[in-house]
Design an enzyme around this catalytic site. Structure first.
Site, PDB file in Angstrom:
ATOM      1  N   GLY A   1       0.825  -1.210   0.000  1.00 57.98           N
ATOM      2  CA  GLY A   1       0.000   0.000   0.000  1.00 57.98           C
ATOM      3  C   GLY A   1       0.851   1.249   0.000  1.00 57.98           C
TER       4      GLY A   1
ATOM      5  N   VAL B   1       2.018   2.781   6.538  1.00 60.31           N
ATOM      6  CA  VAL B   1       1.116   3.602   7.345  1.00 60.31           C
ATOM      7  C   VAL B   1       0.771   2.898   8.662  1.00 60.31           C
ATOM      8  CG1 VAL B   1       0.080   4.856   5.416  1.00 60.31           C
ATOM      9  CG2 VAL B   1      -0.973   2.714   6.195  1.00 60.31           C
ATOM     10  N   ASP B   2       0.913   1.587   8.673  1.00 59.94           N
ATOM     11  CA  ASP B   2       0.518   0.830   9.871  1.00 59.94           C
ATOM     12  C   ASP B   2       1.489   0.997  11.040  1.00 59.94           C
ATOM     13  OD1 ASP B   2      -1.796  -0.127   8.750  1.00 59.94           O
ATOM     14  OD2 ASP B   2      -0.834  -1.902   7.914  1.00 59.94           O
TER      15      ASP B   2
ATOM     16  N   GLY C   1      -5.501  -0.050   9.793  1.00 57.02           N
ATOM     17  CA  GLY C   1      -4.752  -0.712  10.851  1.00 57.02           C
ATOM     18  C   GLY C   1      -5.310  -2.099  11.046  1.00 57.02           C
TER      19      GLY C   1
ATOM     20  N   GLU D   1      -9.974  -0.736  11.522  1.00 56.93           N
ATOM     21  CA  GLU D   1     -10.552  -1.772  10.644  1.00 56.93           C
ATOM     22  C   GLU D   1     -10.271  -3.169  11.194  1.00 56.93           C
ATOM     23  OE1 GLU D   1      -8.688  -1.973   6.746  1.00 56.93           O
ATOM     24  OE2 GLU D   1      -6.699  -1.669   7.591  1.00 56.93           O
TER      25      GLU D   1
END
Lengths: 420, 420
Positions: free
Chosen positions: A13, A143-144, A191, A247
């Protein structure tokens, strides 16, 4: 050291700042002509290497490369494509080496998360076994925020800022309408297994009365009774309640609250819709009017509100990757080292890939409040510096001016085709 | 003219800039001490007047009032509360006049959309009948951009900018991942009956190849076959497809694509979830992997990326309302008059409330392309100036510094209670 070419690829991603890392790699490589010849990029990530479909970044102007620093998405294309284990599919690794050999590639910069760190590690291993010298350097991105060793992952700070800002803004909206309209607002954030992004929403408020009133982390099993009690109390105390849900929020048995039943190329479940699940639960059990937002890709592409700290770190790891490479490093990842919280000071260190690959850094329990619904002071100290500073892109006619590269293909040299 | 007090109230869904209008009203009134005494604000909009629960804005510092210009949400609270017709519920209007009389209120500034324009109009009518002189001025506000006469509605330009920026950013994300991941991305935006916000997404791209590839307007009946054909063609041509869908998108018989079955105080259907409906349709019929985002309140509270034009116009209508009032105007709304597109020039005119109330301005058909999925050049010329310019709020520690007012209550004077 002979002048070898470099191969750069984006994986998984994309983020608001992965191109800032590309910018760091390319600008730094251009200053290292004695060591690095051309910088090729994989069209659609590692697939571009397998298919020998590479982009010659040398065809891009200095201005275009500089503009990568403020352009979100993946400028060369990224891929969700995980190379299997060496034993399972040695052919893919051998193909990589074949392509690298054909194009005289001595440096492999792989810009991604845990899965790509693993691939990078395997390439460095195989390169030794096959006696073809490729220096494999992993450039961290996710991003996580779930990579180990590095203090944070470039990409995270900007999502964190977007979510904290958006939560603060939406909360003002909800608060002002609560008397006659929406009482409960649910924001779904990314996440899958780690609640770092959800935690960042916590920065939006300072006191218990401030939004977000409830954060649902993947790390804390969902307790329906406790959740509903907290929402009810909140509405009674403050007239409204803002819920931020990851999520990856799940029940104690590990079932996701929103399990869409589909999986991606990495075998990960495709999630989505947990906001609706939570909102409807609130309506059914408590009768409150609700609204919900699903930030989805907006959050990880929101370069317009990127964290300055994040942009700088994304660039720095790209730059450091090249500097480490020309010094002969291999099987390594530049990592961000925190030197102090206030004032926030950081530097670039290194992490051996053997210790990075396939390890997931979740939120420590001490970062989550006792009731499981908020963030603690240590968590706040950790997160705050990461969203600091604004780094606005240039605008024309009201819209950010993002660069679209020419992405000129490198002529193929191999006769053989590769089937993915 | 005697020195009377003023009453200001916010109505309906709040916006990123409704407080900029409040700022315009209060700052301008403070300069008109000869005409205007105190400025009271309704706590939770018009409900604050009915319950005699008013806020004395005079207790707020100059700096706090100035900060309203960059603070989203409704600083005094807004309400979804529609006064019924004079014949149906004369008691409410008489109560308003009773409260106005008790607090010596001669000016009524009502900041909202079509419904509040209607209320404002009725108050001015009743005030004449009851021989109590209240000058009722409507201050336009609505993200839906559906008020007649005024060139645009304050609040719309900022949502439009947020949606155009977000569409451009998310499209870069999707494009870079499409080879191996999401092929179709759906963004759901507000707009119950008018497609102005959806149209604004069209500014994100210039050519047919640019996102958004499909816009679904409330004004164009949903044609499943044509929609799926367009999405398929798009994925074949560009490898991905970005769809922007208005919450009000509907079938030819008027049924909303996403009808949640609930209604609000105005009798409007509560919508939501059309993105999921569309995304699942694409998966079921075409088999493409999808993602969807629902911007919901994030879009109308996104002060961090407000349009400078919008902020200026929001302030200007607030300022003009007071200036009109002190000149003796009544039953009127300051309206934005466009003088030219390029360069964009505008001024403030006026519209009589009799011509504003309960009229909805939808997208003209000539603003939508022949196939119903995009915006035309005239639409672009109309929209472009409205998102122009950035007006960033001040930040501290990575977060925008929005003001929270003290909202001190005005002591009650009436013995009578009112039940809503």
């Amino acid at each position: 050291m002979p002048n070898k070419n470099a191969f750069y690829a984006q994986s998984g991603g994309v983020t608001a700042v992965i191109n800032a890392s590309a910018c760091g790699v390319i600008e730094t490589a251009r200053k290292q002509r004695r060591h690095i010849g051309k910088v090729y990029a994989g069209r659609n990530g590692i697939i571009g290497a397998l298919l020998e479909d590479m982009i010659d970044t040398g065809k891009e102007s200095k201005a275009a490369i500089a503009a990568l620093r403020h352009t979100p998405g993946g400028a060369f294309g990224s891929a969700r494509y995980k190379l299997k284990g060496l034993d399972e599919n040695r052919a893919e690794y051998e193909r990589l080496i074949e392509v690298f050999r054909a194009h005289d590639i001595g440096y492999f910069f792989y810009n991604g998360g845990g899965d790509s760190a693993d691939t990078c590690y395997k390439v460095s291993q195989l390169s030794k076994k096959m006696n073809f010298p490729v220096q494999a350097i992993h450039v961290p991105k996710t991003v996580d925020n779930d990579l180990p060793i590095t203090d944070t992952c470039p990409g995270f700070g900007s999502v964190a800022k977007y979510i904290a800002v958006s939560t603060r803004e939406a909360a003002l909206d909800v608060a002002s309408m609560a008397k006659t309209s929406t009482k409960v607002f649910v924001l779904e954030v990314m996440g899958r297994h780690a609640g770092w992004i959800a935690a960042a929403a916590g920065l939006a408020g300072q006191t218990r009365a401030d939004a977000p009133h409830v954060i649902l982390f993947p790390e804390i099993p969902f307790d329906k009774g406790a959740f509903l009690a907290r929402v009810k109390q909140c509405v009674e105390d403050y007239e409204y309640c803002v819920v931020v849900v990851s999520e990856g929020a799940a029940y104690a048995d590990g079932t996701f609250l929103a399990d869409a039943g589909t999986t991606d190329a990495f075998g990960h479940k495709q999630l989505g819709g947990v906001a609706q699940t939570i909102a409807q639960l609130v309506r059914d059990e408590l009768g409150y009017k609700y609204h919900y937002a699903i930030a989805d890709y907006l959050q990880r592409s929101a370069r317009h509100i990127a964290s300055k700290t994040d942009v700088e770190q994304a660039y720095a790891v790209g730059k450091a990757a090249v500097e480490l490479a020309v010094k002969g490093a291999n099987s390594i990842m530049p990592a961000i080292v925190r030197k102090s919280d206030k004032p926030y000071r950081w530097s670039i260190g290194t992490a051996p890939l053997a210790r990075v690959a396939n390890r997931e850094k979740k939120m420590p329990r001490r970062f989550i409040t006792g009731d499981g619904f908020g963030i603690t002071a240590p968590c706040r100290r950790y997160l705050e510096p990461l969203i600091r500073g604004e780094d606005y892109p240039p605008y024309a006619d009201g819209l950010p001016q993002y660069v679209a590269l020419k992405n000129v293909a490198v002529p193929k040299k191999l006769k053989s085709q590769f089937v993915l």
